[in-house]
Design an enzyme around this catalytic site. Structure first.
Site, PDB file in Angstrom:
ATOM      1  N   CYS B  85      -9.711   6.803  -3.048  1.00 58.81           N
ATOM      2  CA  CYS B  85      -8.929   6.101  -4.079  1.00 58.81           C
ATOM      3  C   CYS B  85      -9.714   4.909  -4.629  1.00 58.81           C
ATOM      4  O   CYS B  85     -10.671   5.101  -5.356  1.00 58.81           O
ATOM      5  CB  CYS B  85      -7.576   5.700  -3.504  1.00 58.81           C
ATOM      6  SG  CYS B  85      -6.414   5.164  -4.760  1.00 58.81           S
ATOM      7  N   HIS B 194      -5.373  10.626  -0.462  1.00 52.85           N
ATOM      8  CA  HIS B 194      -5.555   9.804   0.743  1.00 52.85           C
ATOM      9  C   HIS B 194      -5.461  10.625   2.026  1.00 52.85           C
ATOM     10  O   HIS B 194      -4.390  10.685   2.630  1.00 52.85           O
ATOM     11  CB  HIS B 194      -4.481   8.712   0.786  1.00 52.85           C
ATOM     12  CG  HIS B 194      -4.680   7.640  -0.215  1.00 52.85           C
ATOM     13  ND1 HIS B 194      -5.230   6.410   0.096  1.00 52.85           N
ATOM     14  CD2 HIS B 194      -4.409   7.605  -1.534  1.00 52.85           C
ATOM     15  CE1 HIS B 194      -5.282   5.660  -0.991  1.00 52.85           C
ATOM     16  NE2 HIS B 194      -4.791   6.349  -2.005  1.00 52.85           N
ATOM     17  N   GLU B 196      -6.333   9.815   4.871  1.00 52.72           N
ATOM     18  CA  GLU B 196      -5.984   8.964   6.032  1.00 52.72           C
ATOM     19  C   GLU B 196      -4.472   8.813   6.185  1.00 52.72           C
ATOM     20  O   GLU B 196      -3.995   8.348   7.210  1.00 52.72           O
ATOM     21  CB  GLU B 196      -6.674   7.592   5.921  1.00 52.72           C
ATOM     22  CG  GLU B 196      -6.003   6.567   5.018  1.00 52.72           C
ATOM     23  CD  GLU B 196      -6.252   6.792   3.526  1.00 52.72           C
ATOM     24  OE1 GLU B 196      -6.705   7.904   3.157  1.00 52.72           O
ATOM     25  OE2 GLU B 196      -5.986   5.876   2.740  1.00 52.72           O
TER      26      GLU B 196
END
Lengths: 83, 224
Positions: B85, B194, B196
């Site tokens: 991002c 994302h 994560e």
């Protein structure tokens, strides 16, 4: 003090969603006759001393390095006297 | 494996990225934007967020932070670097990756469970996936529309540098549905979604993102 102005605009081929949103808002406010809006940025640099060719060259460098992203934006540097 | 996660002023997802690194089986090392020091890490993650408040352009100021000098140099030597991002935006601004990220076509900040197709798997970050594998990974961005000129896009496609593509409706106007790209060598990867945030069943969209933090091929190289 002399002022150097850098205008940064999205390249013509890059979609400008902000300009499009402004364009969409104008008729809602009763403004007509605008066929396109593109939104950019204006930087005003107050320069110490005289604006020599060297200073302009420096500002060109700043514009290409930091003030604009050459992948998506064009810039124009111009000098405003007695601003 | 030691994986560094850089914190810039305004980074949001650095702690989540550290956690994902640990869940991937590696040691997470916190790196600071103001240090000229990568602390001997084997790979670097530039996390999501709003570094420097997104002032000027997303990633434009972070690019010039001291740690980025080291990251650019290490990436040149082949160190794996993943930008997520805002990290992707920083990598584009640093010219480590081609193209740029601009405001979403519909001007809205998005937060979605996004379907993706993984297209390049010979990078250290995507080696855990099968080519063409479909995954669901959290997507949240305001300026996530990937743009580049046609020549660059053609080159990216031709060289196989498109790492991931959006499936279903294009969420942000990215050209050719591109969600992530790599450099030619494949060690530098930028991804708008994302991974994560998709590493645990308890919260998020499942565990499809975990593969990005497996770094299995890299571990094999380092320990070979």
């Amino acid at each position: 003090m002399p002022r150097v102005v850098v205008d940064v605009m999205p390249k013509p081929e890059i979609l400008d969603p902000q300009g499009k949103a402004v364009l969409g808002a104008l008729p809602r406010l009763g403004f007509s006759g605008v066929s396109d809006v593109r939104q950019g940025k204006r930087f005003e640099l107050e320069v110490e001393g005289e604006v020599t060719d060297e200073v302009v060259a420096q500002v060109e460098k700043m514009a290409g390095t930091l003030l604009s992203n050459p992948v998506i934006e064009n810039y124009v540097v111009r000098v405003e006297q007695d601003a | 494996m030691k994986v560094g996660v850089v914190t810039f002023p305004g980074s949001l997802d650095d702690v989540d990225a550290q956690r994902a690194v640990r869940l991937g089986g590696h040691e997470a090392v916190a790196l600071w934007h103001g240090d000229h020091n990568l602390q001997g890490v084997d790979a670097v993650v530039l996390p999501g967020g709003f570094s420097y408040g997104d002032y000027l352009r997303c990633g434009a100021i972070s690019r010039f932070s001291p740690v980025m000098t080291e990251v650019v140099e290490a990436a040149g030597r082949g160190m794996p670097v993943l930008g997520i991002c805002n990290g992707f935006q920083i990598l584009c601004e640093s010219h480590l990756l081609p193209g740029a990220l601009v405001r979403n076509q519909r001007q809205k900040f998005l937060c979605l469970d996004q379907r993706l197709r993984i297209e390049r798997t010979d990078t250290p970050w995507t080696a855990a996936y099968a080519e063409g594998q479909e995954v669901v990974i959290a997507l949240k961005n305001g300026e996530g529309s990937f743009v580049a000129d046609t020549e660059t896009l053609d080159r990216l496609e031709g060289e196989g540098q498109v790492v991931a593509r959006y499936l279903g409706e294009n969420p942000n106007g990215s050209l050719r549905d591109i969600a992530g790209v790599s450099n030619e060598r494949g060690n530098v990867v930028g991804l708008m979604p994302h991974p994560e945030h998709s590493v645990e069943e308890l919260c998020g969209t499942g565990t499809d993102g975990l593969g990005f933090f497996a770094l299995a091929t890299l571990a094999a190289e380092v320990f070979a």
